[in-house]
Enzyme design. Sequence first.
Site, PDB file in Angstrom:
ATOM      1  N   CYS A   5      35.714  40.970  30.705  1.00 21.56           N
ATOM      2  CA  CYS A   5      37.008  41.193  31.365  1.00 21.56           C
ATOM      3  C   CYS A   5      37.790  42.357  30.762  1.00 21.56           C
ATOM      4  O   CYS A   5      38.736  42.856  31.383  1.00 21.56           O
ATOM      5  CB  CYS A   5      37.854  39.933  31.293  1.00 21.56           C
ATOM      6  SG  CYS A   5      37.056  38.486  32.008  1.00 21.56           S
ATOM      7  N   CYS A  59      44.073  28.491  37.951  1.00 20.70           N
ATOM      8  CA  CYS A  59      42.887  29.321  37.768  1.00 20.70           C
ATOM      9  C   CYS A  59      43.033  30.610  38.563  1.00 20.70           C
ATOM     10  O   CYS A  59      43.547  30.605  39.685  1.00 20.70           O
ATOM     11  CB  CYS A  59      41.637  28.587  38.246  1.00 20.70           C
ATOM     12  SG  CYS A  59      41.370  26.955  37.504  1.00 20.70           S
ATOM     13  N   HIS A 107      42.018  38.971  39.799  1.00 18.89           N
ATOM     14  CA  HIS A 107      41.221  39.306  38.611  1.00 18.89           C
ATOM     15  C   HIS A 107      39.861  39.884  38.985  1.00 18.89           C
ATOM     16  O   HIS A 107      38.814  39.254  38.769  1.00 18.89           O
ATOM     17  CB  HIS A 107      41.066  38.055  37.741  1.00 18.89           C
ATOM     18  CG  HIS A 107      40.356  38.277  36.448  1.00 18.89           C
ATOM     19  ND1 HIS A 107      40.329  39.498  35.786  1.00 18.89           N
ATOM     20  CD2 HIS A 107      39.616  37.415  35.682  1.00 18.89           C
ATOM     21  CE1 HIS A 107      39.625  39.380  34.677  1.00 18.89           C
ATOM     22  NE2 HIS A 107      39.174  38.133  34.591  1.00 18.89           N
TER      23      HIS A 107
END
Length: 376
Positions: free
Chosen positions: A78, A196, A319
Site C-alpha cells: 500500500c 473497511c 484505496h
Amino acid sequence: MTAVAVHGVGTSHFGRQPERDVITLAHDAVREAMADARTESVDAVWVGTVFGPAGVAQRTLRALGITGVPVVTVENACASGTTAFAEGYEAVRTGRYGRVLALGLEQMSTTFSGAITPEPTDPEQRSGLALPALYAMSAARYLHIGAVTPQQLAAVSVKNHAHALHNPRAQYSGRYTVAEVLGSKMIADPLTLLQCCPTSDGAAAAVLAPATGGARQVTVRGVALRSGEPWNQDSPHVWGFDIVRDTAADALAAAGLDTVDDVDVVEVHDAFTIGEIVTTEALGLVGEGEGGKAAEEGVTAVGGRHPVNPSGGLLSRGHPLGATGLAQVAEIVWQLRGEAGGRQVESARIGLVETMGGGVSVLDGNACVVAVLEGP
C-alpha cells in the site's frame, strides 16, 4: 543538497470504474499535476503500483506522450505510491534529476471480487487469513485490553465518511450514525462493512522539482521509508504500530521538528478503522490507548485539535493501492495551499502523510513512508 518542493498534484476520481483502464485513470492525474506545475516535461518518472501488469508504467506514460526518460516502477504494497514519491524526492534533492513525476495507479475492480489475500507461500494465506482478518485481530486485541470500545471504532468511520462529503473525488461519503456503522454487515469480527475500505480504481500524481519560493509550491521538509522488522506474539504492540512510530520519528527528525504536535493536518493509512486508531497513537498525536477516545470526542475531526484524514481517508475516498499514497500527498498539498474547500483545515501550515503496507509473514508491515510538507 537541493531543497525540494511539490510543484503540482493531480488525481483521478476514485471508485469502482471497471470501464476505465489505468491509462485513462493516469491521464486525469498526470495532466492535472503537470498543468498545476505549469510544465510539459519531466526528467524521470517513478511509478508505484501493486497489481499492475509488466510494463504498465511505460505503457501508461507512452499514451501520455512521456517517453525517452528514465522510468522506474516500484511495488511496496500500500506504500507503493509514497515510495515513488520518496524516491523522486531523493532524486531531486541529490541533484540527479531536475524535475520528477511520481505517479501511483491501480485498477482493482476488474481484478478482485473480494478481500485481498496474502501471498500463497505465507502461512496466513494457507490458514485463510485475509487482510481484513489481520486488522480485525488488532481490533480484537484493543477491545480485549480496554484500549478501545466498539463505539469508538465506529466513530472513525462516522468521521471520515462525513469528511468525504466535501471531497468530490471520493468514492463514498455520507452521514452515518455509530449504530448504523456497527449494524452494517460483519466482515471480520469486530470490523463491519463500513469500517473497511472499498475496492477502488484510481490514479494520483505529483511533480517534484527544486524549491524556488513560488507562491503555490509546497516544500518537502522530510521523508522517511522503512520496512518492517520481525514481529510476533511477544511484540508489545499490535501489528503495524512499531514501523509507523519509527518511520515517523525519522521523518520528523529529517524535517527538523521536535514533535508531531507541530503538524497541523494529517493523512494516515486507515484501510480499516482500527488502522487509524493505532496510527494516531504510533505517530504520537495521542497517547497509547487514547486513539479511539480521540475519534469519539472529535479531536481528530476537522475543527479538532489534530485533524486526521480530512479527505475521507481510505475508508471513504477509496484505496486503489498504488495510488493511495500520492492521493494523500495531493490532499495535504491542497490543504497547505488553502484549496480544500469545505474540508479545509484552518491555517494549516505543516502537514504529514503516513502510508503503511503490509502482508509479509513475520514482519511488522512491508513498508511505511512518512512525509512532512510545509505550505507556501
